[in-house]
Write an enzyme that holds these catalytic residues in place. Structure first.
Site, PDB file in Angstrom:
ATOM      1  N   ASN A   1       0.785  -1.231   0.000  1.00 17.79           N
ATOM      2  CA  ASN A   1       0.000   0.000   0.000  1.00 17.79           C
ATOM      3  C   ASN A   1       0.822   1.288   0.000  1.00 17.79           C
ATOM      4  OD1 ASN A   1      -2.435  -1.413  -0.053  1.00 17.79           O
ATOM      5  ND2 ASN A   1      -2.435  -1.642   2.160  1.00 17.79           N
ATOM      6  N   CYS A   2       2.101   1.199  -0.114  1.00 21.75           N
ATOM      7  CA  CYS A   2       2.975   2.373  -0.135  1.00 21.75           C
ATOM      8  C   CYS A   2       2.836   3.108  -1.469  1.00 21.75           C
ATOM      9  CB  CYS A   2       4.412   1.918   0.083  1.00 21.75           C
ATOM     10  SG  CYS A   2       5.658   3.189  -0.199  1.00 21.75           S
ATOM     11  N   ASP A   3       2.662   4.416  -1.429  1.00 21.27           N
ATOM     12  CA  ASP A   3       2.503   5.201  -2.659  1.00 21.27           C
ATOM     13  C   ASP A   3       3.741   5.118  -3.557  1.00 21.27           C
ATOM     14  OD1 ASP A   3      -0.060   5.982  -1.996  1.00 21.27           O
ATOM     15  OD2 ASP A   3       0.571   7.899  -1.124  1.00 21.27           O
TER      16      ASP A   3
END
Length: 114
Positions: free
Chosen positions: A10-12
């Site tokens: 979920n890290c941008d």
């Protein structure tokens, strides 16, 4: 060429890196070290190649939330122990191309790699 990208789903920044690779048709394996964990041998190899200062994400909320005592006297051994305990503290992404390592995502750097 075998390509593995290590990070958190979920890290941008991870999303940008994976989108970049997908758009260029680069085949890779994704290893989510928050879900799957990471072994000490990999961290030691990354720290040996890139330096613990690069591999440890000191800008992230997980590191900043540590007690001050845990942040004091950092060295490679202590940084590896922190990252093993909380993989969210590992810089994202770590890109492994047949053993050649790159930390972080910058499109211009990726252009030179592929």
């Amino acid at each position: 060429m075998t390509v593995t990208i290590y990070g958190i789903k979920n890290c941008d920044t991870m999303k940008k890196a994976r989108t970049w690779l997908d758009a260029r048709g680069v085949a890779y394996t994704f290893h989510d070290y928050k879900a799957e964990g990471i072994d000490e041998a990999s961290l030691v190899r990354w720290v040996d190649a890139l330096g613990w200062e690069t591999v440890l994400n000191r800008a992230g909320t997980t590191f900043r939330a540590l007690p001050e005592a845990d942040k004091q006297g950092l060295d490679a051994k202590k940084a590896i122990a922190l990252m093993l305990a909380q993989p969210s503290m590992i810089k994202r992404p770590i890109l492994d191309r047949n053993g050649a390592l790159t930390a972080g995502f910058k499109p211009d750097i990726y252009e030179t790699l592929f």
